[in-house]
Design an enzyme around this catalytic site. Sequence first.
Site, PDB file in Angstrom:
ATOM      1  CE  LYS A 193       4.404  -6.889   0.881  1.00  0.00           C
ATOM      2  NZ  LYS A 193       5.340  -6.334   1.538  1.00  0.00           N
ATOM      3  NE  ARG A 236      -3.840  -0.211  -1.010  1.00  0.00           N
ATOM      4  CZ  ARG A 236      -2.366  -0.755  -0.292  1.00  0.00           C
ATOM      5  NH1 ARG A 236      -2.052  -0.145   0.736  1.00  0.00           N
ATOM      6  NH2 ARG A 236      -2.092  -1.989  -0.697  1.00  0.00           N
ATOM      7  CD  GLU A 246       6.063  -7.459   6.974  1.00  0.00           C
ATOM      8  OE1 GLU A 246       5.141  -6.545   6.967  1.00  0.00           O
ATOM      9  OE2 GLU A 246       6.365  -8.255   7.803  1.00  0.00           O
TER      10      GLU A 246
HETATM   11  P1  ATP Z   1       0.683  -5.478   0.797  1.00  0.00           P
HETATM   12  O1  ATP Z   1      -0.615  -5.268   1.618  1.00  0.00           O
HETATM   13  O2  ATP Z   1       0.675  -5.769  -0.659  1.00  0.00           O
HETATM   14  O3  ATP Z   1       1.554  -6.369   1.735  1.00  0.00           O
HETATM   15  P2  ATP Z   1       2.034  -3.627   2.093  1.00  0.00           P
HETATM   16  O4  ATP Z   1       1.740  -1.995   2.174  1.00  0.00           O
HETATM   17  O5  ATP Z   1       1.772  -4.398   3.544  1.00  0.00           O
HETATM   18  O6  ATP Z   1       1.591  -3.932   0.605  1.00  0.00           O
HETATM   19  P3  ATP Z   1       4.879  -3.179   2.357  1.00  0.00           P
HETATM   20  O7  ATP Z   1       5.964  -3.914   2.257  1.00  0.00           O
HETATM   21  O8  ATP Z   1       4.597  -2.368   3.702  1.00  0.00           O
HETATM   22  O9  ATP Z   1       3.515  -3.699   1.618  1.00  0.00           O
HETATM   23  O10 ATP Z   1       5.138  -1.857   1.440  1.00  0.00           O
HETATM   24  C1  ATP Z   1       6.068  -1.016   1.069  1.00  0.00           C
HETATM   25  C2  ATP Z   1       5.966   0.469   0.523  1.00  0.00           C
HETATM   26  O11 ATP Z   1       4.915   0.245  -0.388  1.00  0.00           O
HETATM   27  C3  ATP Z   1       4.869   1.132   1.605  1.00  0.00           C
HETATM   28  O12 ATP Z   1       5.401   2.354   1.753  1.00  0.00           O
HETATM   29  C4  ATP Z   1       3.430   1.209   1.249  1.00  0.00           C
HETATM   30  O13 ATP Z   1       2.797   2.171   1.535  1.00  0.00           O
HETATM   31  C5  ATP Z   1       3.721   0.958  -0.481  1.00  0.00           C
HETATM   32  N1  ATP Z   1       2.735   0.398  -1.102  1.00  0.00           N
HETATM   33  C6  ATP Z   1       2.222  -0.914  -0.839  1.00  0.00           C
HETATM   34  N2  ATP Z   1       1.026  -1.086  -1.552  1.00  0.00           N
HETATM   35  C7  ATP Z   1       0.881   0.090  -2.323  1.00  0.00           C
HETATM   36  C8  ATP Z   1      -0.051   0.358  -3.598  1.00  0.00           C
HETATM   37  N3  ATP Z   1      -1.039  -0.378  -3.767  1.00  0.00           N
HETATM   38  N4  ATP Z   1      -0.057   1.495  -4.017  1.00  0.00           N
HETATM   39  C9  ATP Z   1       0.943   2.407  -3.640  1.00  0.00           C
HETATM   40  N5  ATP Z   1       1.986   2.230  -2.631  1.00  0.00           N
HETATM   41  C10 ATP Z   1       1.884   1.072  -2.115  1.00  0.00           C
HETATM   42 MG    MG Z   2       2.998  -2.887   5.113  1.00  0.00          MG
END
Ligand code: ATP
Ligand code: MG
Length: 566
Positions: free
Chosen positions: A274, A264, A40
């Site tokens: 984020k 994760r 995102e």
């Molecule tokens: P955040 O909580 O930091 O905003 P998010 O999952 O909401 O992380 P996204 O932009 O949706 O952020 O993530 C893009 C991809 O990266 C998704 O497929 C998510 O599963 C993966 N991802 C995010 N954080 C991690 C992590 N700590 N380890 C592995 N994969 C991750």
């Molecule tokens: Mg997300």
Amino acid sequence: MSTEESPSATPPTNFIREIIDADNVSGKFDRRVHTRFPPEPNGYLHIGHAKSICLNFGLALKYGGQCNLRFDDTNPTKEDVEYVDSIQEDVRWLGFQWDNLFYASDYFETIYQYAERLIEKGLAYVDSCSTEEIRQMRGTLTQPGTPGPYRDRPIAENQDLFRRMRAGEFPDGTHVLRAKIDLAHTNMNMRDPLLYRIRHAEHHRTGNKWCIYPLYDFTHGYSDSIERVTHSICTLEFENHRPLYDWLIDVLDLYHPQQIEFARLNLTHMMMSKRKLLELVETGSVSGWDDPRMPTLAGIRRRGYTPEAMRAFCEEIGVTKFNSLTEIVVLENAVRADLNKRSNRVMAVINPIKVVLENYPEGQVEELEAVNNPEDPSAGTRLVPFSRELYIERDDFMEAPPKQFFRLAPGREVRLRWGYLITCQSVVKDPVTGEILELRCTYDPLTRGGNAPDGRKVKSTIHWVSAPHAVEAEVRLYDHLFEIANVADIPENEDWKKYLNPKSLVVVPAAKLERSLANAKPGDRCQFERLGYFCVDKLSTPDKLVFNRTVTLKDDWAKLQKKQGG
Ligand code: ATP
Ligand code: MG
């Protein structure tokens, strides 16, 4: 992708490869492998995302398939083009190139049509209750939900209302579209989940075309399906969203990708959210998204981490179904292993004390040959100037040393790296404060290169810089941004910023560097002998050189000293 593994090492676990291997045997997906990385665009990518990127792009490379970069941009109020650009830069920096670049917002019309189809089939309805009412009527883990007054609205009324929602007739929050599934379902995500909400907000790509936006769960699976993704890989929190993912695709009889969840990445001392990283930026707790202490890819890049090290790290930690906390030292060791191979050694003194060699001729300068990288003979040698006045680290001298201290002390002889053996004769102090200002030493002219012809041993080798040739630079030393190890476990209601490490940045305004660094350019990397790996900051200029410490050295030096009894 780094596929080299030393034959003795146990291959890292990656259960997803096993699933794909099985799918390729059974012929599911016609032996295609098509993954996607779906960020995102609401912030900069962090090290956790690197794990997902390496996994998705790595699988596509390994199986000769494709990987899409897809921006999951369904939330107009939090997203921004700045993030879209930075994410692309970060993926490229890690060494990957997407086969297709897509935006979920490109599918808004198709997804709207899917919603119409659900309504037509009696599988979705417009609910006019407030968010709070909807929440209360959903029940709890132990109690089923209760149907609200709008659940059985006639199809024609739902169609009319939904079209008027799209046309902008209603203010935010007045209606939502919900799937009609099962209010008693044991999985809360199946209790008539929200599909669309009204948001009169400008979207970074679609502008004001839409005032209703599909929710993440509603958009994600359809986007995968439209792109004909085979293996839709996401983190474990989405495991209990999978029944909804499958339901939405199946009721419309669409192409069905397989969602697979993995654990994760959590790292000690690192914040991987984020939303919270944005808060650090907005409150000025760090200098920006690319502050070298940040776990963002922009931050670690500025700090001097290499994409090769990041890929090796992601390979090493493997891919599992179990959440765990990885020690930051695992990442640091991956960085050290890579920088050790590629970094030239230089000498720099960050906490200087002056040494005057009383028996060295005034005005004489010798050019001593120094090896650039003992790990890489092709890196060659350089000449380092040596003169009567030098700097050494203040820590390398003790006036009254304890037994275990084998470096410089009154009457003690040490080796200067690539230079001579020197002996401390006396100490010059400030008459008022007693602070040591200067060390008066003698050198042995027969020991050029560091060895005494009579074979006498010295127990310690220290680094130095010739004072008249020294180049001054600002040096920034970093420590963990968070003092506590398990940042992810800070309870939501606690003030997490109180765990920030006040000593995460130490600025040395005027370190003394050897002459060869005078022309260092932003991005250049080197090892300051004994002090760590450093990288020239992106804002460094020839007039004001700035170095970031990427990582300290593995404690080789301490071990060596111990072995030599020092
Ligand atoms: P955040 O909580 O930091 O905003 P998010 O999952 O909401 O992380 P996204 O932009 O949706 O952020 O993530 C893009 C991809 O990266 C998704 O497929 C998510 O599963 C993966 N991802 C995010 N954080 C991690 C992590 N700590 N380890 C592995 N994969 C991750
Ligand atoms: Mg997300």
